[in-house]
Write a protein that holds these residues in place. Structure first.
Motif, short mmCIF file in Angstrom:
data_model
loop_
_atom_site.label_atom_id
_atom_site.label_comp_id
_atom_site.label_asym_id
_atom_site.label_seq_id
_atom_site.Cartn_x
_atom_site.Cartn_y
_atom_site.Cartn_z
N VAL A 224 0.71 -1.29 0.02
CA VAL A 224 0.06 0.01 -0.09
C VAL A 224 0.84 1.34 -0.15
O VAL A 224 0.41 2.26 -0.57
CB VAL A 224 -0.88 0.06 1.21
CG1 VAL A 224 -1.72 1.40 1.34
CG2 VAL A 224 -1.85 -1.10 1.00
N GLY A 225 1.91 1.25 0.67
CA GLY A 225 2.97 2.26 0.79
C GLY A 225 3.55 2.90 -0.71
O GLY A 225 3.25 4.09 -0.92
N ASN A 226 3.43 1.83 -1.68
CA ASN A 226 3.73 2.04 -3.00
C ASN A 226 2.92 2.82 -3.63
O ASN A 226 2.94 3.47 -4.82
CB ASN A 226 4.32 0.95 -3.56
CG ASN A 226 5.88 0.65 -3.41
OD1 ASN A 226 6.37 1.24 -2.68
ND2 ASN A 226 6.08 -0.66 -3.45
N LEU A 227 1.62 2.73 -3.21
CA LEU A 227 0.35 3.15 -4.06
C LEU A 227 -0.08 4.67 -3.37
O LEU A 227 -1.07 5.09 -4.13
CB LEU A 227 -0.92 2.23 -3.85
CG LEU A 227 -0.80 0.64 -4.37
CD1 LEU A 227 -1.86 0.07 -4.02
CD2 LEU A 227 -0.84 0.97 -5.79
N LEU A 228 0.74 5.09 -2.53
CA LEU A 228 0.11 6.21 -1.79
C LEU A 228 0.21 7.52 -2.87
O LEU A 228 -0.54 8.34 -2.64
CB LEU A 228 0.97 6.62 -0.64
CG LEU A 228 0.91 5.89 0.51
CD1 LEU A 228 1.78 6.15 1.69
CD2 LEU A 228 -0.55 6.19 0.94
N PRO A 229 0.82 7.35 -3.70
CA PRO A 229 1.08 8.74 -4.79
C PRO A 229 -0.30 8.71 -5.65
O PRO A 229 -0.52 9.79 -6.15
CB PRO A 229 2.09 8.21 -5.77
CG PRO A 229 2.97 7.59 -4.81
CD PRO A 229 2.34 6.56 -3.89
N ALA A 230 -0.93 7.63 -5.63
CA ALA A 230 -2.57 7.55 -6.22
C ALA A 230 -3.22 8.72 -5.46
O ALA A 230 -4.21 9.34 -6.17
CB ALA A 230 -3.15 6.23 -6.22
#
Length: 245
Positions: A224-230
């Motif tokens: 989920v951390g890698n998806l935060l820029p969404a």
């Protein structure tokens, strides 16, 4: 009241809730702590699902068309995921958790501390109340949303700390930094973000919370951390569609 008051209260409730959870955790059998974590995972899925339903918002559909909202959320997750994975945000969050463990000299397993810090930080910082509440606080509209979030986070911190340990207490740092930054943004930009853009952020954040719930239930370790820029990409895509229509 002053800008940032809601965040200060939120940090305090996370610390107090974590302390209570740590005191209770040693007195609870492992099966009870695991059950608490599973229950919190299910509730996180519920909250995430309710937030994700915002993709059907009439305001969002009115701004971008009836067929675009789902594509916007999909595009935000894809683009945000690519950016986040290239920046390796998940690993950096875990690295921060490891540094905090060494700093605090916390006992127990390092991986358990990191998982507690990352999971609780994401739960406390990804939800729509984090964004809407912090921006409202910065815009001078009051801290009511953050005060509500503080109450929820305090009870969640008790459950998290009882089952996951001291790493949950360290997540108060993430709450202070992220919500403080969003509050500052609200102070600087004024009331500028339209409702449609907020709906896209809420729907995208809801799906990220679903990912957190899956992690808590040990179904799938979603990065989920890698998806935060969404969360940043979503309103930008809404604006692009509005301009092109």
């Amino acid at each position: 009241m002053f800008p940032g008051f809601g965040t200060l209260v939120n940090v305090a409730t996370v610390l107090i809730g974590s302390a209570i959870g740590l005191l209770l955790g040693h007195r609870l059998p492992e099966r009870t702590r695991d059950t608490v974590t599973d229950a919190l995972g299910l509730v996180t899925l519920l909250i995430g699902g309710l937030s994700a339903v915002e993709v059907t918002s009439a305001v969002l559909s009115g701004a971008v068309g009836s067929s675009a909202p789902v594509l916007i959320v999909l595009g935000a997750l894809l683009v945000g995921g690519i950016v986040g994975s290239l920046a390796d945000i998940e690993r950096r969050l875990e690295g921060l958790g490891s540094w905090l463990q060494q700093r605090f000299r916390a006992g127990g397993s390092q991986s358990r501390f990191v998982e507690a810090f990352v999971s609780s930080s994401l739960v406390f910082c990804v939800g729509p109340l984090t964004i809407l509440g912090s921006l409202s606080d910065g815009l001078g509209l009051g801290a009511q949303q953050l005060l509500l979030k503080s109450t929820l986070d305090g009870f969640a911190a008790i459950a998290f700390a009882a089952s996951l340990g001291v790493g949950v207490m360290a997540s108060a740092l993430a709450v202070g930094v992220i919500q403080g930054a969003l509050t500052l943004i609200g102070v600087l930009i004024g009331d500028f973000l339209p409702d449609a853009h907020l709906a896209a952020i809420t729907a995208t954040g809801g799906l990220l919370l679903v990912g957190v719930g899956l992690r808590l239930l040990k179904i799938k370790s979603v990065p989920v951390g890698n998806l935060l820029p969404a969360l940043v990409v979503a309103p930008l895509l809404v604006q692009l569609v509005v301009v092109l229509r």
